[in-house]
Design a protein around this motif. Structure first.
Motif, PDB file in Angstrom:
ATOM      1  N   GLU A  90      37.058  30.554 -41.702  1.00  9.39           N
ATOM      2  CA  GLU A  90      37.795  29.727 -40.898  1.00  9.39           C
ATOM      3  C   GLU A  90      38.296  31.016 -39.810  1.00  9.39           C
ATOM      4  O   GLU A  90      38.480  30.294 -38.389  1.00  9.39           O
ATOM      5  N   SER A 148      37.076  30.364 -35.256  1.00  3.90           N
ATOM      6  CA  SER A 148      38.677  29.510 -34.892  1.00  3.90           C
ATOM      7  C   SER A 148      38.345  30.625 -33.538  1.00  3.90           C
ATOM      8  O   SER A 148      38.778  30.364 -32.787  1.00  3.90           O
ATOM      9  N   GLU A 206      34.782  23.543 -37.220  1.00  5.47           N
ATOM     10  CA  GLU A 206      33.924  22.880 -37.706  1.00  5.47           C
ATOM     11  C   GLU A 206      32.619  22.275 -37.270  1.00  5.47           C
ATOM     12  O   GLU A 206      32.006  21.662 -38.441  1.00  5.47           O
ATOM     13  N   ASN A 207      31.776  22.195 -36.694  1.00  5.34           N
ATOM     14  CA  ASN A 207      30.478  22.505 -36.294  1.00  5.34           C
ATOM     15  C   ASN A 207      30.342  23.475 -37.415  1.00  5.34           C
ATOM     16  O   ASN A 207      28.966  23.319 -37.526  1.00  5.34           O
ATOM     17  N   ASP A 257      29.220  20.908 -40.282  1.00  5.82           N
ATOM     18  CA  ASP A 257      28.900  20.604 -40.383  1.00  5.82           C
ATOM     19  C   ASP A 257      27.054  21.452 -40.873  1.00  5.82           C
ATOM     20  O   ASP A 257      26.469  20.955 -41.173  1.00  5.82           O
TER      21      ASP A 257
END
Length: 68
Positions: free
Chosen positions: A43, A47, A55-56, A59
């Motif tokens: 993460e 980020s 977040e992409n 997905d």
């Protein structure tokens, strides 16, 4: 002496947590990147320095590994 003890304790704690998360945690049977399962570095990478938002990437992982 105390600094060596604290450093060794931190390393041992992190190793135990990585082993726990990868092998014994109830979510360990779900597919996905092992680095993301073991640490928060995945993460942080997406980020701070990654090619896009985390977040992409979530997905994209759901599309790649399926939604559970």
């Amino acid at each position: 002496m105390l600094a060596c003890f604290l450093f060794g304790s931190a390393v041992a704690y992190n190793l135990v947590m990585i082993i726990y998360r990868l092998h014994f945690h109830s979510l360990s049977r779900f597919p996905g990147p092992r680095l993301a399962a073991a640490t928060g570095l995945y993460e942080i990478y997406f980020s701070a320095w990654g090619p896009g938002l985390f977040e992409n990437e979530i997905d994209q992982m759901h599309q790649r590994y399926g939604q559970y």
